[in-house]
Design a protein around this motif. Sequence first.
Motif, mmCIF file in Angstrom:
data_model
loop_
_atom_site.group_PDB
_atom_site.id
_atom_site.type_symbol
_atom_site.label_atom_id
_atom_site.label_comp_id
_atom_site.label_asym_id
_atom_site.label_seq_id
_atom_site.Cartn_x
_atom_site.Cartn_y
_atom_site.Cartn_z
ATOM 1 N N SER A 178 0.776 -1.102 -0.101
ATOM 2 C CA SER A 178 0.104 0.070 -0.109
ATOM 3 C C SER A 178 0.817 1.162 -0.019
ATOM 4 O O SER A 178 0.408 2.511 -0.280
ATOM 5 C CB SER A 178 -0.781 0.189 0.988
ATOM 6 N N ARG A 179 1.973 1.226 0.329
ATOM 7 C CA ARG A 179 3.088 2.184 0.558
ATOM 8 C C ARG A 179 2.518 3.187 1.760
ATOM 9 O O ARG A 179 3.095 4.284 2.005
ATOM 10 C CB ARG A 179 3.313 2.953 -0.612
ATOM 11 N N PHE A 180 1.516 2.778 2.484
ATOM 12 C CA PHE A 180 1.101 3.562 3.682
ATOM 13 C C PHE A 180 2.431 2.909 4.646
ATOM 14 O O PHE A 180 2.979 2.278 4.388
ATOM 15 C CB PHE A 180 0.031 3.027 4.141
ATOM 16 N N ALA A 181 2.290 4.045 5.812
ATOM 17 C CA ALA A 181 3.267 3.584 6.814
ATOM 18 C C ALA A 181 2.980 2.444 7.690
ATOM 19 O O ALA A 181 1.979 2.592 8.205
ATOM 20 C CB ALA A 181 3.583 4.834 7.712
ATOM 21 N N LEU A 182 4.002 1.325 7.668
ATOM 22 C CA LEU A 182 3.542 0.272 8.929
ATOM 23 C C LEU A 182 3.930 1.077 10.160
ATOM 24 O O LEU A 182 3.170 1.031 11.083
ATOM 25 C CB LEU A 182 4.341 -0.757 8.658
ATOM 26 N N VAL A 183 5.010 1.896 10.103
ATOM 27 C CA VAL A 183 5.278 2.817 11.061
ATOM 28 C C VAL A 183 5.713 3.959 10.562
ATOM 29 O O VAL A 183 6.674 3.877 9.845
ATOM 30 C CB VAL A 183 6.083 2.166 12.431
ATOM 31 N N GLY A 184 5.704 5.135 11.018
ATOM 32 C CA GLY A 184 6.352 6.489 10.460
ATOM 33 C C GLY A 184 6.523 7.198 11.758
ATOM 34 O O GLY A 184 5.606 7.668 12.686
ATOM 35 N N VAL A 185 7.705 7.988 11.761
ATOM 36 C CA VAL A 185 7.900 8.875 12.860
ATOM 37 C C VAL A 185 8.297 10.142 12.442
ATOM 38 O O VAL A 185 9.619 10.165 11.817
ATOM 39 C CB VAL A 185 9.237 8.104 13.935
ATOM 40 N N PHE A 186 8.069 11.233 12.873
ATOM 41 C CA PHE A 186 8.493 12.463 12.752
ATOM 42 C C PHE A 186 9.061 12.976 13.833
ATOM 43 O O PHE A 186 8.223 12.981 14.907
ATOM 44 C CB PHE A 186 7.193 13.147 12.288
ATOM 45 N N VAL A 187 10.214 13.289 13.979
ATOM 46 C CA VAL A 187 10.802 14.045 14.919
ATOM 47 C C VAL A 187 11.081 15.442 14.756
ATOM 48 O O VAL A 187 11.893 15.764 13.381
ATOM 49 C CB VAL A 187 12.338 13.301 15.418
ATOM 50 N N ALA A 188 10.900 16.401 15.252
ATOM 51 C CA ALA A 188 10.945 17.876 15.087
ATOM 52 C C ALA A 188 11.556 18.511 16.224
ATOM 53 O O ALA A 188 11.018 18.465 17.272
ATOM 54 C CB ALA A 188 9.762 18.306 14.739
ATOM 55 N N LYS A 189 12.840 19.179 16.093
ATOM 56 C CA LYS A 189 13.261 19.835 17.253
ATOM 57 C C LYS A 189 12.994 21.338 17.152
ATOM 58 O O LYS A 189 13.581 22.075 16.279
ATOM 59 C CB LYS A 189 14.975 19.722 17.181
ATOM 60 N N HIS A 190 12.328 21.842 18.040
ATOM 61 C CA HIS A 190 11.855 23.173 18.246
ATOM 62 C C HIS A 190 12.752 23.883 18.905
ATOM 63 O O HIS A 190 13.551 23.457 20.103
ATOM 64 C CB HIS A 190 10.267 23.367 18.533
ATOM 65 N N ALA A 191 12.600 25.464 19.038
ATOM 66 C CA ALA A 191 13.403 26.028 20.161
ATOM 67 C C ALA A 191 12.863 25.887 21.477
ATOM 68 O O ALA A 191 13.667 25.838 22.491
ATOM 69 C CB ALA A 191 13.289 27.759 19.765
ATOM 70 N N ASP A 192 11.858 25.380 21.581
ATOM 71 C CA ASP A 192 11.075 25.284 23.011
ATOM 72 C C ASP A 192 10.911 23.868 23.131
ATOM 73 O O ASP A 192 10.183 23.320 24.161
ATOM 74 C CB ASP A 192 9.584 25.971 23.072
ATOM 75 N N GLY A 193 11.640 22.920 22.496
ATOM 76 C CA GLY A 193 11.524 21.393 22.612
ATOM 77 C C GLY A 193 11.208 20.466 21.488
ATOM 78 O O GLY A 193 10.957 20.976 20.513
ATOM 79 N N VAL A 194 11.575 19.289 21.903
ATOM 80 C CA VAL A 194 11.549 18.269 20.878
ATOM 81 C C VAL A 194 10.147 17.436 20.864
ATOM 82 O O VAL A 194 9.575 17.409 21.919
ATOM 83 C CB VAL A 194 12.882 17.209 21.118
ATOM 84 N N ARG A 195 9.525 17.406 19.751
ATOM 85 C CA ARG A 195 8.278 16.735 19.589
ATOM 86 C C ARG A 195 8.441 15.507 18.787
ATOM 87 O O ARG A 195 9.044 15.631 17.691
ATOM 88 C CB ARG A 195 7.131 17.656 18.803
ATOM 89 N N VAL A 196 8.013 14.336 19.072
ATOM 90 C CA VAL A 196 8.020 12.997 18.291
ATOM 91 C C VAL A 196 6.575 12.619 18.208
ATOM 92 O O VAL A 196 5.839 12.229 19.242
ATOM 93 C CB VAL A 196 8.779 12.051 19.181
ATOM 94 N N ALA A 197 6.262 12.386 16.794
ATOM 95 C CA ALA A 197 4.879 11.962 16.518
ATOM 96 C C ALA A 197 4.988 10.658 15.691
ATOM 97 O O ALA A 197 5.880 10.503 14.723
ATOM 98 C CB ALA A 197 4.195 13.147 15.930
ATOM 99 N N VAL A 198 3.970 9.778 16.034
ATOM 100 C CA VAL A 198 4.379 8.361 15.526
ATOM 101 C C VAL A 198 2.638 8.173 14.731
ATOM 102 O O VAL A 198 1.715 8.145 15.479
ATOM 103 C CB VAL A 198 4.502 7.510 16.649
#
Lengths: 262, 161
Positions: A178-198
């Motif tokens: 399907s090319r959908f994510a079996l698992v996909g993780v987005f990591v974003a380092k912002h000035a006020d902290g890191v956010r990790v979304a799955v």
Amino acid sequence: MYAFDLERPATVADAVTALGADEAQALGGGQTLIPTLKQRLASPSVLVSLSGIAEMTGICTRDDGSLAIGGGTTHAAVAVGADVFPGLAGLAAGIGDPAVRNRGTVGGSLANNDPSACYPAGALASGATIVTNAREIPADDYFQGLFTTALEEGEVVTEVRFPVPEASAYMKFEQPASRFALVGVFVAKHADGVRVAVTGASENGVFRWSEAEAALNDSFTADALNGLSLPAEGMINDLHGSDAYRAHITAVMTKRAVTAAC
Amino acid sequence: MTKVTMTVNGASVSGEAAGNTLLVEFLREELRLTGTHVGCDTSQCGACSVHVDGKLVKSCTMFAAEADGTDVITIEGEAAEDGTLSTVQQAFQDHHGLQCGFCTPGMVMAATALLKENPKPSEAEVRHYLEGNICRCTGYHNIVKSIMAASGQNVEPMAAE
């Protein structure tokens, strides 16, 4: 497909009016909805196509530095147009295949909130604001479970505002058919902290992995995640992968995303 | 039914389409342009690939009414009027880039779109771009070789035919 009428409004206001009809449904790029209609899993009386609304397409940088993307903007356009936010451009470039990316839209993906779609992870990790014809919704309040969002009936995602992180990357373990994510993780380092979304992993749809965020706030390195793991409980368990497998892959993809972002 | 007007392979065409008429149904059944194939009908296989306003799309996953006012190119629009094949088509013939031929219209449309975006792709880029086009005969080798050849690159070092 069941029979339905198709309307093509030219403005958001006309689209909202058309969506007021009984059993009306919005149509973005159609890359999910049209296959769904073919399976007769939906039976709208009228489809309101959003693809002809010029005011809902395009990409620009706002005065506060965030990236504003029209809800009707295709993945292909984001892949080449979001160059100030390479993590997001990379996410868009990896969705589906070239033909799908030429039709599918950011607004459509977020409105559908497929538990394996890529954009929910990008929006949640970015701390994006989902703008509709009626209001602005923070990503933290927007995603409410499988195929469930804060959108009201007939509400249209007109724009998404993505704060641009200092560093970011999206890593997807693809379900090859399907090319959908079996698992996909987005990591974003912002000035006020890191956010990790799955995305792809949880039975409740996209989520933030707070333990990983805490570890990455101390040290934004893949090694900071050593020893961290997610419980298998609550993960999707299907023929493509067990719950324990998805939990494991989430940790692996998070490390890879951090490495790619550094 | 609504009236739909679009440019197909350079000619202005009009026809009636119901709300749920797919672009591929309009092309095949209304215009009788049957070179565009329906393989899976679930937007996986790419046999129905056409260009809409210059963009590669799967015509089984777009409604005819959404193509109203657009410029559509199908496989029938690739060869010159005198029958001279396009560069990509000729390369598919020269390098045996097909066996049964069912996926070929979609492959040619995808390859043509790729070379417009990226005139000298690497082999890896060609394979990546073809993710949405499935061939069940060839194992892709000669398809990739054909596209590399169409881009003017030397395909001699690629494995023997």
